[in-house]
Design an enzyme around this catalytic site. Structure first.
Site, PDB file in Angstrom:
ATOM      1  N   HIS A  56      -6.477  -3.025  -1.082  1.00 24.02           N
ATOM      2  CA  HIS A  56      -5.783  -3.914  -0.158  1.00 24.02           C
ATOM      3  C   HIS A  56      -6.608  -5.181   0.077  1.00 24.02           C
ATOM      4  O   HIS A  56      -7.627  -5.154   0.773  1.00 24.02           O
ATOM      5  CB  HIS A  56      -5.490  -3.230   1.181  1.00 24.02           C
ATOM      6  CG  HIS A  56      -4.743  -4.137   2.114  1.00 24.02           C
ATOM      7  ND1 HIS A  56      -3.365  -4.228   2.129  1.00 24.02           N
ATOM      8  CD2 HIS A  56      -5.187  -5.037   3.021  1.00 24.02           C
ATOM      9  CE1 HIS A  56      -2.999  -5.134   3.027  1.00 24.02           C
ATOM     10  NE2 HIS A  56      -4.090  -5.641   3.583  1.00 24.02           N
TER      11      HIS A  56
ATOM     12  N   HIS B 106       3.547 -12.963  -8.816  1.00 24.40           N
ATOM     13  CA  HIS B 106       4.907 -12.868  -9.337  1.00 24.40           C
ATOM     14  C   HIS B 106       4.902 -13.272 -10.809  1.00 24.40           C
ATOM     15  O   HIS B 106       4.359 -14.332 -11.154  1.00 24.40           O
ATOM     16  CB  HIS B 106       5.837 -13.859  -8.622  1.00 24.40           C
ATOM     17  CG  HIS B 106       5.974 -13.660  -7.140  1.00 24.40           C
ATOM     18  ND1 HIS B 106       7.069 -13.058  -6.568  1.00 24.40           N
ATOM     19  CD2 HIS B 106       5.149 -14.000  -6.106  1.00 24.40           C
ATOM     20  CE1 HIS B 106       6.929 -13.048  -5.246  1.00 24.40           C
ATOM     21  NE2 HIS B 106       5.767 -13.621  -4.935  1.00 24.40           N
TER      22      HIS B 106
ATOM     23  N   CYS C 281       0.842  -1.204   0.000  1.00 28.98           N
ATOM     24  CA  CYS C 281       0.000   0.000   0.000  1.00 28.98           C
ATOM     25  C   CYS C 281       0.876   1.252   0.000  1.00 28.98           C
ATOM     26  O   CYS C 281       0.544   2.249  -0.648  1.00 28.98           O
ATOM     27  CB  CYS C 281      -0.948  -0.010   1.195  1.00 28.98           C
ATOM     28  SG  CYS C 281      -2.366  -1.120   1.001  1.00 28.98           S
TER      29      CYS C 281
ATOM     30  N   ASP D 123      10.370  -6.635  -8.725  1.00 31.90           N
ATOM     31  CA  ASP D 123      10.658  -7.163  -7.387  1.00 31.90           C
ATOM     32  C   ASP D 123      12.039  -6.675  -6.935  1.00 31.90           C
ATOM     33  O   ASP D 123      12.996  -6.680  -7.717  1.00 31.90           O
ATOM     34  CB  ASP D 123      10.607  -8.698  -7.396  1.00 31.90           C
ATOM     35  CG  ASP D 123      10.508  -9.266  -5.999  1.00 31.90           C
ATOM     36  OD1 ASP D 123       9.441  -9.829  -5.666  1.00 31.90           O
ATOM     37  OD2 ASP D 123      11.484  -9.143  -5.227  1.00 31.90           O
TER      38      ASP D 123
ATOM     39  N   HIS E 100      -0.519 -10.449  -4.356  1.00 33.98           N
ATOM     40  CA  HIS E 100       0.398 -10.136  -5.452  1.00 33.98           C
ATOM     41  C   HIS E 100       0.672 -11.388  -6.265  1.00 33.98           C
ATOM     42  O   HIS E 100       0.622 -12.512  -5.757  1.00 33.98           O
ATOM     43  CB  HIS E 100       1.701  -9.531  -4.931  1.00 33.98           C
ATOM     44  CG  HIS E 100       2.394 -10.351  -3.882  1.00 33.98           C
ATOM     45  ND1 HIS E 100       2.003 -10.360  -2.561  1.00 33.98           N
ATOM     46  CD2 HIS E 100       3.449 -11.206  -3.959  1.00 33.98           C
ATOM     47  CE1 HIS E 100       2.782 -11.168  -1.866  1.00 33.98           C
ATOM     48  NE2 HIS E 100       3.663 -11.700  -2.703  1.00 33.98           N
TER      49      HIS E 100
ATOM     50  N   ASN F 294       1.778 -16.633  -3.760  1.00 36.46           N
ATOM     51  CA  ASN F 294       1.891 -17.351  -2.497  1.00 36.46           C
ATOM     52  C   ASN F 294       0.753 -16.927  -1.580  1.00 36.46           C
ATOM     53  O   ASN F 294       0.477 -15.739  -1.424  1.00 36.46           O
ATOM     54  CB  ASN F 294       3.240 -17.038  -1.841  1.00 36.46           C
ATOM     55  CG  ASN F 294       4.402 -17.598  -2.638  1.00 36.46           C
ATOM     56  OD1 ASN F 294       4.352 -18.736  -3.075  1.00 36.46           O
ATOM     57  ND2 ASN F 294       5.432 -16.794  -2.847  1.00 36.46           N
TER      58      ASN F 294
ATOM     59  N   GLY G  37       4.790 -19.484   2.230  1.00 40.37           N
ATOM     60  CA  GLY G  37       5.856 -18.511   2.442  1.00 40.37           C
ATOM     61  C   GLY G  37       5.481 -17.091   2.056  1.00 40.37           C
ATOM     62  O   GLY G  37       6.348 -16.288   1.715  1.00 40.37           O
TER      63      GLY G  37
HETATM   64  P1  AMP Z   1       5.908 -13.274  -1.180  1.00 39.87           P
HETATM   65  O1  AMP Z   1       7.048 -13.989  -0.500  1.00 39.87           O
HETATM   66  O2  AMP Z   1       5.178 -14.096  -2.187  1.00 39.87           O
HETATM   67  O3  AMP Z   1       5.000 -12.607  -0.169  1.00 39.87           O
HETATM   68  O4  AMP Z   1       6.583 -12.134  -2.054  1.00 39.87           O
HETATM   69  C1  AMP Z   1       6.859 -10.858  -1.588  1.00 39.87           C
HETATM   70  C2  AMP Z   1       7.815 -10.262  -2.576  1.00 39.87           C
HETATM   71  O5  AMP Z   1       7.848  -8.853  -2.379  1.00 39.87           O
HETATM   72  C3  AMP Z   1       9.251 -10.767  -2.454  1.00 39.87           C
HETATM   73  O6  AMP Z   1       9.652 -11.353  -3.691  1.00 39.87           O
HETATM   74  C4  AMP Z   1      10.039  -9.489  -2.136  1.00 39.87           C
HETATM   75  O7  AMP Z   1      11.315  -9.468  -2.747  1.00 39.87           O
HETATM   76  C5  AMP Z   1       9.135  -8.409  -2.680  1.00 39.87           C
HETATM   77  N1  AMP Z   1       9.288  -7.112  -2.067  1.00 39.87           N
HETATM   78  C6  AMP Z   1       9.289  -6.803  -0.745  1.00 39.87           C
HETATM   79  N2  AMP Z   1       9.449  -5.483  -0.568  1.00 39.87           N
HETATM   80  C7  AMP Z   1       9.537  -4.932  -1.799  1.00 39.87           C
HETATM   81  C8  AMP Z   1       9.707  -3.597  -2.283  1.00 39.87           C
HETATM   82  N3  AMP Z   1       9.819  -2.547  -1.450  1.00 39.87           N
HETATM   83  N4  AMP Z   1       9.769  -3.400  -3.622  1.00 39.87           N
HETATM   84  C9  AMP Z   1       9.669  -4.450  -4.465  1.00 39.87           C
HETATM   85  N5  AMP Z   1       9.490  -5.726  -4.077  1.00 39.87           N
HETATM   86  C10 AMP Z   1       9.433  -5.965  -2.764  1.00 39.87           C
HETATM   87 ZN    ZN Z   2      -1.803  -3.307   1.208  1.00 40.64          ZN
END
Ligand code: AMP
Ligand code: ZN
Length: 114
Positions: A46, A102, A7, A30, A100, A87, A93
């Site tokens: 959100h 990926h 957010c 990412d 989100h 995820n 994890g």
């Molecule tokens: P997950 O583990 O599926 O919740 O993925 C969260 C993802 O968010 C991870 O791949 C992180 O590298 C990515 N992430 C966390 N903080 C940031 C950020 N500030 N900008 C870009 N990606 C982020």
């Molecule tokens: Zn959010």
């Protein structure tokens, strides 16, 4: 959500490398890429995870996948292939509690990426 990192990215409090944006959806690179191409697509609304989706979110989720299609074509991975992962919850994890997806691409993948 005040303490949600995604957010904060949406409202510009935290910088990000934006790939696509419209009124409902944001895509950005990412920060810790697991592949040569690693993009995250998020709804601006959100929603914590897939399991928190409601029927009213159907159009939004459809839009997210249309954006994935469009980004894939724009950056040329429509031909080479890519993987989409979301995820959901602890065993998967999930670290950021804002829905989100990926997009992973750029090299041949094995069975497990994240
Ligand atoms: P997950 O583990 O599926 O919740 O993925 C969260 C993802 O968010 C991870 O791949 C992180 O590298 C990515 N992430 C966390 N903080 C940031 C950020 N500030 N900008 C870009 N990606 C982020
Ligand atoms: Zn959010």
């Amino acid at each position: 959500m005040d303490d949600c990192i995604f957010c904060k990215i949406i409202n510009g409090e935290i910088p990000s490398d934006i790939v696509y944006e419209d009124e409902n959806v944001l895509a950005f690179k990412d920060i810790n890429p697991q592949m040569p191409i690693h993009i995250l697509i998020i709804p601006k609304k959100h929603i914590e995870s897939i399991i928190d989706l409601k029927s009213e979110d159907e159009t939004l989720v459809g839009k997210i996948f249309t954006v994935i299609n469009s980004i894939a074509r724009d950056i040329g991975i429509d031909k080479t292939g890519f993987r989409v992962i979301s995820n959901c919850g602890e065993n998967a994890g999930q670290t950021v509690k804002h829905l989100h997806f990926h997009i992973l691409a750029g090299e041949k993948m094995g069975e497990k990426i994240i």
